[in-house]
Design a protein around this motif. Structure first.
Motif, PDB file in Angstrom:
ATOM      1  N   UNK A 198       0.816  -1.218   0.000  1.00 59.98           N
ATOM      2  CA  UNK A 198       0.000   0.000   0.000  1.00 59.98           C
ATOM      3  C   UNK A 198       0.851   1.270   0.000  1.00 59.98           C
ATOM      4  N   UNK A 199       1.864   1.400   0.879  1.00 59.33           N
ATOM      5  CA  UNK A 199       2.684   2.628   0.808  1.00 59.33           C
ATOM      6  C   UNK A 199       3.439   2.774  -0.511  1.00 59.33           C
ATOM      7  N   UNK A 200       3.870   1.656  -1.114  1.00 60.17           N
ATOM      8  CA  UNK A 200       4.549   1.750  -2.406  1.00 60.17           C
ATOM      9  C   UNK A 200       3.564   2.187  -3.491  1.00 60.17           C
ATOM     10  N   UNK A 201       2.359   1.637  -3.473  1.00 59.60           N
ATOM     11  CA  UNK A 201       1.340   2.032  -4.449  1.00 59.60           C
ATOM     12  C   UNK A 201       0.985   3.504  -4.281  1.00 59.60           C
ATOM     13  N   UNK A 202       0.854   3.953  -3.037  1.00 60.43           N
ATOM     14  CA  UNK A 202       0.544   5.360  -2.830  1.00 60.43           C
ATOM     15  C   UNK A 202       1.673   6.244  -3.339  1.00 60.43           C
ATOM     16  N   UNK A 203       2.909   5.834  -3.115  1.00 62.59           N
ATOM     17  CA  UNK A 203       4.023   6.619  -3.617  1.00 62.59           C
ATOM     18  C   UNK A 203       4.063   6.672  -5.127  1.00 62.59           C
ATOM     19  N   UNK A 204       3.694   5.564  -5.783  1.00 60.62           N
ATOM     20  CA  UNK A 204       3.778   5.502  -7.237  1.00 60.62           C
ATOM     21  C   UNK A 204       2.555   6.057  -7.938  1.00 60.62           C
ATOM     22  N   UNK A 205       1.353   5.784  -7.384  1.00 56.26           N
ATOM     23  CA  UNK A 205       0.118   6.059  -8.125  1.00 56.26           C
ATOM     24  C   UNK A 205      -0.857   6.986  -7.410  1.00 56.26           C
ATOM     25  N   UNK A 206      -0.624   7.297  -6.142  1.00 55.47           N
ATOM     26  CA  UNK A 206      -1.490   8.255  -5.460  1.00 55.47           C
ATOM     27  C   UNK A 206      -2.441   7.628  -4.461  1.00 55.47           C
ATOM     28  N   UNK A 207      -3.185   8.492  -3.763  1.00 51.34           N
ATOM     29  CA  UNK A 207      -4.027   8.051  -2.653  1.00 51.34           C
ATOM     30  C   UNK A 207      -5.195   7.190  -3.099  1.00 51.34           C
ATOM     31  N   UNK A 208      -5.852   7.540  -4.223  1.00 55.11           N
ATOM     32  CA  UNK A 208      -6.987   6.752  -4.680  1.00 55.11           C
ATOM     33  C   UNK A 208      -6.564   5.329  -5.034  1.00 55.11           C
ATOM     34  N   UNK A 209      -5.406   5.193  -5.656  1.00 60.36           N
ATOM     35  CA  UNK A 209      -4.895   3.863  -5.970  1.00 60.36           C
ATOM     36  C   UNK A 209      -4.584   3.091  -4.691  1.00 60.36           C
ATOM     37  N   UNK A 210      -4.116   3.791  -3.658  1.00 62.08           N
ATOM     38  CA  UNK A 210      -3.826   3.137  -2.377  1.00 62.08           C
ATOM     39  C   UNK A 210      -5.103   2.619  -1.728  1.00 62.08           C
ATOM     40  N   UNK A 211      -6.215   3.386  -1.836  1.00 61.93           N
ATOM     41  CA  UNK A 211      -7.496   2.909  -1.311  1.00 61.93           C
ATOM     42  C   UNK A 211      -7.900   1.606  -1.995  1.00 61.93           C
ATOM     43  N   UNK A 212      -7.743   1.541  -3.309  1.00 58.62           N
ATOM     44  CA  UNK A 212      -8.082   0.320  -4.046  1.00 58.62           C
ATOM     45  C   UNK A 212      -7.144  -0.818  -3.668  1.00 58.62           C
ATOM     46  N   UNK A 213      -5.879  -0.481  -3.393  1.00 58.78           N
ATOM     47  CA  UNK A 213      -4.918  -1.513  -2.995  1.00 58.78           C
ATOM     48  C   UNK A 213      -5.301  -2.139  -1.656  1.00 58.78           C
ATOM     49  N   UNK A 214      -5.911  -1.361  -0.772  1.00 59.36           N
ATOM     50  CA  UNK A 214      -6.378  -1.900   0.508  1.00 59.36           C
ATOM     51  C   UNK A 214      -7.489  -2.915   0.284  1.00 59.36           C
ATOM     52  N   UNK A 215      -8.386  -2.616  -0.658  1.00 61.38           N
ATOM     53  CA  UNK A 215      -9.442  -3.568  -0.995  1.00 61.38           C
ATOM     54  C   UNK A 215      -8.829  -4.831  -1.601  1.00 61.38           C
TER      55      UNK A 215
END
Length: 333
Positions: A137-154
């Motif tokens: 999740x932190x890597x996804x947020x760093x690469x793609x942003x907060x909305x992508x991090x929310x989806x990564x949590x799902x």
């Protein structure tokens, strides 16, 4: 989650160079996220080495993480995410790729390398479950942003949380520790604050009203603790003394988990000529994460090689620092 200072940087250019600039920006965000990850993990490792934390404090920290911080992160992530049927299809594809990679690893190490059944089972388990929450999740947020991090949590709940609940009693059964029962799977699921927080978030999303954002303030505060506390906890558990003896097995596990699984995912997308968008990239990064931290406890409980699990986690984190920009680059080809 991380507040990325690079998010304030705007890269401008001609359309001809737009994709290269976008890739450069994503890679810069990834390096900032990975830098933060290593700092938090080092602090945990340092605290353990100088005995600032004992077992009692570590258990309190873990209880706070699993029962409050992570459920808060999952709840707010699921509630604020936009999950479509297409995205759920990508989650299913990711899960299939992880399980197929695990099956291939089992066949390879048991039939070709001639490892014993227990070692082969442990290695397949490590390949199948990835660190999609603490590290992904932190890597996804760093690469793609907060909305992508929310989806990564799902994604974590569908591709890691649910499979863990099913595969854990199955692993214990195959290692002759217990008898596999569907009831034990359901009990494990509905006793998990992580799973229950996801169900609550989906239930509230289905309501004909929305929750005022002001009510999320304490939940967001708890969720903000999840990533640093989780990474700190990983650092506390780090052990380097096993890696020297088990490096060949570690390379096999990480090769199948961090490279074969994402290659399978990309191959299927390319086979069906699916253009890679942000959601596809998010799933790709998560599929390429190293093994799940919780796998250590499960493998130890099954009486299998927990030293191998620890070594895979220790080696997997720095490898992810180099492999993540590689997968981003490949996804832009």
């Amino acid at each position: 989650m991380f507040n990325n200072p690079l998010a304030r940087i705007h890269l401008c250019g001609s359309p001809r160079h737009g994709s290269q600039l976008d890739l450069a920006r994503k890679e810069a965000f990834v390096f900032v996220a990975i830098y933060s990850i290593f700092v938090f993990m080092f602090l945990g490792y340092f605290a353990n080495r100088v005995r600032l934390l004992g077992d009692r404090q570590g258990n309190i920290l873990l209880g706070f993480l699993l029962n409050f911080a992570l459920p808060s992160a999952i709840f707010t992530g699921v509630y604020h995410s936009s999950v479509s049927l297409e995205l759920l299809g990508l989650f299913a594809l990711a899960l299939v790729c992880n399980l197929v990679a695990g099956a291939l690893a089992f066949v390879f190490v048991s039939k070709i390398l001639r490892f014993d059944f227990g070692t082969s089972l442990a290695m397949a388990f490590l390949v199948s479950l990835h660190n999609t929450l603490f590290l992904g999740v932190p890597i996804v947020q760093g690469a793609l942003g907060e909305q992508a991090a929310h989806k990564a949590i799902v994604l974590d709940q569908f591709c890691t949380g649910l499979p863990l609940a099913v595969l854990t009693p199955l692993l214990l059964s195959l290692s002759s520790k217990t008898k596999f029962r569907i009831q034990s799977v359901l009990v494990r699921l509905f006793a998990s604050p992580l799973f229950l927080s996801m169900l609550c978030a989906f239930a509230l999303k289905a309501m004909p009203f929305s929750i005022p954002e002001v009510l999320f303030a304490p939940i967001l505060a708890l969720a903000a603790c999840a990533t640093p506390v989780a990474l700190f906890a990983i650092g506390v558990q780090l052990r380097f003394d096993f890696l020297r003896l088990l490096w060949r097995k570690v390379l096999v596990v990480l090769g199948f988990g961090m490279f074969v699984a994402p290659l399978l995912y990309l191959a299927i997308l390319w086979l069906f000529q699916v253009p890679l968008q942000e959601d596809h990239q998010m799933v790709l990064l998560e599929v390429a994460m190293p093994p799940l931290i919780s796998a250590v406890a499960v493998i130890a409980r099954a009486g299998l090689d927990s030293k191998l699990a620890i070594s895979c986690i220790v080696a997997g984190v720095p490898i992810a620092a180099f492999s993540t920009p590689l997968w981003l680059y490949i996804s832009h080809l």
